[in-house]
Every structure is written in structure tokens, then in C-alpha cells.
Design an enzyme around this catalytic site. Structure first.
Site, PDB file in Angstrom:
ATOM      1  N   SER A 266       0.725  -1.348   0.537  1.00  0.00           N
ATOM      2  CA  SER A 266       0.250   0.353  -0.148  1.00  0.00           C
ATOM      3  C   SER A 266       0.668   0.960   0.027  1.00  0.00           C
ATOM      4  O   SER A 266       2.047   1.344   0.450  1.00  0.00           O
ATOM      5  CB  SER A 266      -0.905   0.252   1.014  1.00  0.00           C
ATOM      6  OG  SER A 266      -0.600   0.289   2.070  1.00  0.00           O
ATOM      7  N   LYS A 267       0.327   2.560  -0.577  1.00  0.00           N
ATOM      8  CA  LYS A 267       1.139   3.550  -0.489  1.00  0.00           C
ATOM      9  C   LYS A 267       1.976   3.937   0.670  1.00  0.00           C
ATOM     10  O   LYS A 267       2.276   5.068   0.629  1.00  0.00           O
ATOM     11  CB  LYS A 267       0.493   4.763  -0.889  1.00  0.00           C
ATOM     12  CG  LYS A 267      -0.873   5.238   0.179  1.00  0.00           C
ATOM     13  CD  LYS A 267      -1.914   6.762  -1.475  1.00  0.00           C
ATOM     14  CE  LYS A 267      -2.637   7.480  -0.195  1.00  0.00           C
ATOM     15  NZ  LYS A 267      -3.085   8.074  -0.425  1.00  0.00           N
ATOM     16  N   ARG A 268       0.895   3.882   1.659  1.00  0.00           N
ATOM     17  CA  ARG A 268       1.975   3.918   3.336  1.00  0.00           C
ATOM     18  C   ARG A 268       2.520   3.306   3.989  1.00  0.00           C
ATOM     19  O   ARG A 268       3.408   3.564   4.729  1.00  0.00           O
ATOM     20  CB  ARG A 268       0.703   3.923   4.739  1.00  0.00           C
ATOM     21  CG  ARG A 268       0.166   4.539   4.327  1.00  0.00           C
ATOM     22  CD  ARG A 268      -1.346   5.393   5.098  1.00  0.00           C
ATOM     23  NE  ARG A 268      -2.336   6.545   4.798  1.00  0.00           N
ATOM     24  CZ  ARG A 268      -2.152   6.995   4.306  1.00  0.00           C
ATOM     25  NH1 ARG A 268      -1.413   8.101   4.788  1.00  0.00           N
ATOM     26  NH2 ARG A 268      -3.709   7.526   3.413  1.00  0.00           N
ATOM     27  N   ASP A 269       3.093   1.934   3.300  1.00  0.00           N
ATOM     28  CA  ASP A 269       4.015   0.776   3.477  1.00  0.00           C
ATOM     29  C   ASP A 269       5.044   0.986   3.637  1.00  0.00           C
ATOM     30  O   ASP A 269       6.367   1.473   3.582  1.00  0.00           O
ATOM     31  CB  ASP A 269       4.005  -0.101   2.956  1.00  0.00           C
ATOM     32  CG  ASP A 269       2.978  -1.152   2.769  1.00  0.00           C
ATOM     33  OD1 ASP A 269       2.432  -1.510   4.172  1.00  0.00           O
ATOM     34  OD2 ASP A 269       2.560  -1.920   2.159  1.00  0.00           O
ATOM     35  N   PHE A 278       6.416   4.815  -4.939  1.00  0.00           N
ATOM     36  CA  PHE A 278       6.399   6.014  -6.006  1.00  0.00           C
ATOM     37  C   PHE A 278       7.200   6.469  -6.722  1.00  0.00           C
ATOM     38  O   PHE A 278       8.459   6.386  -6.425  1.00  0.00           O
ATOM     39  CB  PHE A 278       5.440   7.402  -4.811  1.00  0.00           C
ATOM     40  CG  PHE A 278       4.181   6.926  -4.888  1.00  0.00           C
ATOM     41  CD1 PHE A 278       3.005   6.683  -5.054  1.00  0.00           C
ATOM     42  CD2 PHE A 278       4.031   7.585  -3.089  1.00  0.00           C
ATOM     43  CE1 PHE A 278       1.952   6.798  -4.513  1.00  0.00           C
ATOM     44  CE2 PHE A 278       3.090   7.152  -2.237  1.00  0.00           C
ATOM     45  CZ  PHE A 278       1.744   6.763  -2.847  1.00  0.00           C
TER      46      PHE A 278
END
Ligand code: GLU
Length: 511
Positions: A266-269, A278
Site C-alpha cells: 500500500s502507499k503507506r507501506d 512512488f
């Protein structure tokens, strides 16, 4: 179908920065298109106006450019099937939604969001899940139940409505997914009457996506596994429009999993585990949250591409390093696996090291010069190239270069205490003074020549090499590290070398 030119699309929604998983989808589309001498199209799916994020579209385009995956068609790239931004195609979708109404494949639904919410809660309280579809549609506020006159009246009164797809009853929809093989969905068991057109005059993803894939003559839809559940509806839409003969083939890519444990990356990982997820850094314009990017963290796009290519695809050989060109030659969807691939941030560093080492000193100097300039160091005689050639094998990133080479540009202003304690003896200063004397008399200032003279000088005095090498290095570098000492002397130049030895003698005695 078979002799149509291959055309694929990457169709992101600009609801935030492009995640590494989205970039992998873009890459697989790009590789498949180029491998088949086809077209790679960028389409911006921005029909959900509430979720649009300023700057996200630019971010997507910049990420593709950074990786060298330039679209053949897309917003700002030209092409005959535009506009390529869905928000600019509303009229087209309206027309196609009308066709589905006319053929009886869709209907108008006047139920308000509050009414639907109420029904949902009611079902929930009975332990059921509300679904607008085969079992409920005939009791609800829509043009299937109302008479044509009642429907007309509501329209002319200006009541707001959505257009829903009329799901056929109890049918098995089967499709041969290129990656997953046969997949089957039952319409009654798993599908409701999805909204195709919203009351705000915008289509939903499903309608816009299918209409555009048809109009843009897309031959293969390659997208993430999370879209597999939309597949039966899309297939039914092609059928309802009468486009079955030219509809694309589908390939749903496997998930990218967290480095440890289960679940989707996920983008928070990234922020949690200390690696970027990213391609480029991103600051959320609303929340101000900051996310690291591979580019700004010093990764080469070659490394990111290589890493992404192997997340789900394998060449069937032991080869691990691939350029974008090589991938283009080799890529095929047959070698994409069904199961999720674990993301390995260490592998990203490893790939970067590989591509770093493959760069020439000249290429690296171009990237290193701005760092030097920032530190107020201007060098025009090609010194950076020569320095890089000496130290590059110790580095993985351009940002490592300074740490390993600062002493070539700035004289040390302190000296490592442990090295002093270990190597600086009573007679060291005297020996180094004599060496400074020797060096100042040398005509030819080149590593091999200096080494020769130096060795002869030391042998003639029966000094041990060890007794002068580390102190000399300490004076030039500030600590006991670095490449061949005579190469350092050569690159520093005669005067600077002698100056540093003298400064070392003075300062270290005082320590
Ligand atoms: N707009 C969808 C997305 O954001 C596209 C899905 C598809 O490729 O059909 O991923």
C-alpha cells in the site's frame, strides 16, 4: 480480430500520485505494445470529479516520461482517437448510455441516495446485504416499474436520476483471461445493476471505460487484478452494444505484495518501512503528507524498470538485468504469473548499484556536478570524472559519491583519532617532512612515477612502508580510507599534496 494492430491503453484515474503498482501496469502495457509493434495509449479516467487531485495527471505523465515510456497517443501526445481525457468526452458517453436505454439494456432509476441508504440499513438490520438488481429492481423507483407516462413526468419535472445496467438473470459469464485462464461469474449470484451514468451528467468508470476501449480500438486490456470483478459487467456491456466481434482480450495482472507478510503493497507501506513506493516524490496538496520517490531518492529509471518488470513476469532464464529495449524484445503475457509477487526494496538497491556501476565516469559526472556546485565547488578540468573513476565501485547512488570523494575537493579539517593513535609515532612527522621534501623536487606528477620515487626513497632509508603510508593517507584524506594513495596524490596535484602533508604535520603534532 487477429490482424488488427495491437493497441493497448494505460488508463489511470488522477486521484493521487501513481503508485509503483500502477507504474508496473503501465510498463506491461508499454512492453506488450512495443513487442507487438503496436500503440501504447494514455487515457486519463477523470470522471469521478470528487476524487480528482490537482497535479496528479502531470505526475502520471512525468513518471512515464522519466521511465522512457512515452505514449503514442494521449493528452498532450496527439492521436486520432481523442480527446484522451474522459471529462472531455461527456457527450459521447451520454449518447451511448441513450443507446442502452433504447435497446432495453439499461433503465432510469430515480431513487434518491437517502432512499438507497435507508434500504441498505434495513437489509443490514436483517443481516442481509442490499443490492439493486434482479431481486429488488421491480419494487424500486425506476423506469422498469413505473409506466412510461410516469417516467416521462418525472423527467419533465426535473427529478434527478441515474442510468443503471439491467443485469440479465442467472447467466454464467465465462471469459478466457490471458493470464488467469478461464474465469466464470454468475450474474444473479455476484452482480447488481451497476450505475452507468450518474445524476451529475458524468458516466461511471464502467461505461466510460468500455465505450472508450471500443472507440479507441483497444485490442488488449491489461490491468490490475482488482478490476477482475468488473470483467463480467464489461463483457455484458460489449454484448449489449453489439461489439462482441471486436472486443478486446483481457489480462489481469497479479498483485504486488508487501515485502513481509501478506497483503497488497500500500502507499503507506513505503513511509512505514523506509523505501519509496512512488516513482517520483509527492506532497499531497490537501493533507500536506509527503511521500518519497525513487527519482529523488537517487534511483535510476533503469533500475526501477528492471525491478518492476520482474514483479510478475519472468524471462524463463537466469537473466536478471534487462534494459527497456531488451524487455521490449522478450516480453510476453504468457510469462506473467497469476500469483502475487512480493516487493523487495533490497532488490531495488541492488539493481541501482548495477546500473550505477554500468554508467561511465563521464555520465556520472554530469549528475555529480550539481552536487559539487551546491557545495560551492566549481571544477572545469574534468577532475570530477577522474575522481569518480577512482571511487565509483564503492558507491550505489550518485548521492554516495560525495561521501567517498569529498577529500579530493576539500582538504580535511580534522583527523581520525583512532588512526592517529595507531599509526602516528614519534618519528612520523620527521619522516613525512622528508617525504614532502622529496615530493617537492619531483618533476613528473603522475601516480606511477610518484610511487617509484617514493618507494626508492623509503627503501634507501630502510623505513617500513607501513610506517609512512597510513600517516600520509591521514594527512591527505583525514582518515584511513580511499583508493590508491598515489592516485590520490596525482589527482590532488603536487602543491596541494605537499600543502596537506605540511598541514597534517603541524596539526597532528598539536593534537
Ligand atoms: N481507471 C482505472 C484505474 O484507475 C482503469 C482500470 C482499467 O484499466 O480498466 O486503474
Amino acid at each position: 480480430m487477429n490482424n488488427r494492430k495491437v493497441r493497448v491503453r494505460f488508463a489511470p484515474s488522477p486521484t493521487g500520485p501513481l503508485h509503483i503498482g500502477g507504474l508496473r501496469t503501465a510498463l506491461f502495457n508499454y512492453l506488450f505494445a512495443k513487442n507487438n509493434r503496436g500503440d501504447f495509449i494514455l487515457r486519463i479516467e477523470d470522471t469521478d470529479q470528487k476524487r480528482l487531485v490537482p497535479g496528479a495527471e502531470e505526475y502520471i505523465v512525468e513518471s512515464l516520461n522519466w521511465c522512457g515510456m512515452t505514449p503514442d497517443e494521449g493528452p498532450g501526445f496527439g492521436g486520432d482517437c481523442g480527446p484522451y481525457r474522459q471529462s472531455e468526452r461527456r457527450e459521447i458517453y451520454k449518447q451511448y448510455a441513450g443507446m442502452l436505454l433504447d435497446s432495453g439494456n439499461a433503465y432510469l432509476a430515480f431513487d434518491t441516495p437517502e432512499e438507497i441508504e435507508h434500504l441498505r440499513k434495513e437489509s443490514e438490520s436483517k443481516g442481509e446485504v442490499f443490492s439493486y438488481g434482479i431481486n429488488t429492481r421491480n419494487e424500486l423507483n425506476n423506469s422498469l416499474r413505473l409506466s412510461p407516462a410516469e417516467t416521462e413526468e418525472k423527467i419533465s419535472r426535473g427529478d434527478s436520476y441515474v442510468i443503471r445496467f439491467r443485469m440479465p438473470e442467472n447467466e454464467d459469464i465465462t471469459e478466457e483471461d490471458i493470464i488467469r485462464g478461464k474465469v466464470t461469474f454468475n450474474t444473479t449470484k455476484s452482480l447488481d445493476d451497476k450505475v452507468l451514468f450518474k445524476s451529475d451528467g458524468m458516466p461511471t468508470y464502467h461505461l466510460a471505460n468500455v465505450v472508450d476501449d471500443h472507440l479507441m480500438e483497444i485490442t488488449h486490456v491489461i490491468r490490475g487484478e482488482e478490476w477482475l470483478s468488473s470483467l463480467p459487467l464489461h463483457i455484458l456491456l460489449y454484448r449489449a452494444f453489439g461489439w462482441e466481434g471486436t472486443r478486446p482480450q483481457f489480462a489481469h495482472l497479479p498483485l504486488i505484495l508487501k515485502p513481509h507478510g501478506k497483503g497488497k503493497l500500500s502507499k503507506r507501506d513505503g513511509e512505514k518501512m523506509g523505501f519509496p513506493v512512488f516513482p517520483l516524490e509527492w506532497k499531497d496538496p490537501e493533507t500536506g503528507e509527503f511521500y518519497h520517490g525513487y527519482r529523488e531518492d537517487g534511483y535510476f529509471p533503469e533500475a526501477v524498470i528492471n525491478l518492476l518488470a520482474l514483479l510478475g513476469w519472468n524471462p524463463g532464464t537466469e537473466q536478471e538485468f534487462f534494459s527497456l529495449d531488451e524487455l521490449t524484445q522478450l516480453f510476453s503475457l504468457d510469462r506473467v504469473v497469476k500469483s502475487g509477487s512480493r516487493f523487495d526494496p533490497d532488490k531495488a538497491r541492488w539493481f541501482n548499484k548495477h546500473y550505477f556501476q554500468k554508467k561511465t565516469a563521464e555520465e556520472l559526472a554530469v549528475l555529480f556536478n550539481p552536487i559539487l556546485e551546491e557545495k560551492g565547488i566549481r571544477q572545469t578540468d574534468g577532475k570530477a570524472e577522474k575522481v569518480i573513476a577512482e571511487i565509483k565501485e564503492r558507491c550505489e547512488f550518485v548521492s554516495d559519491l560525495w561521501e567517498h570523494s569529498s577529500y579530493f575537493f576539500v582538504a580535511p579539517d580534522s583527523y581520525d583519532l583512532r588512526t592517529i593513535k595507531k599509526h602516528w609515532k614519534e618519528d612520523t612527522s620527521g619522516k613525512l617532512s622528508e617525504i614532502a621534501g622529496l615530493l617537492s623536487g619531483l618533476e613528473k606528477w603522475e601516480a606511477e612515477a610518484v610511487k617509484q620515487q617514493f618507494s626508492d626513497f623509503i627503501n634507501a632509508r630502510q623505513w617500513s612502508f607501513g610506517s609512512v603510508m597510513s600517516p600520509l593517507r591521514l594527512c591527505l584524506v583525514g582518515e584511513n580510507k580511499g583508493p590508491d594513495i598515489f592516485r590520490i596524490c596525482e589527482l590532488l596535484g603536487k602543491e596541494e599534496t605537499i600543502r596537506r602533508i605540511r598541514k597534517g604535520i603541524e596539526t597532528i603534532i598539536l593534537t
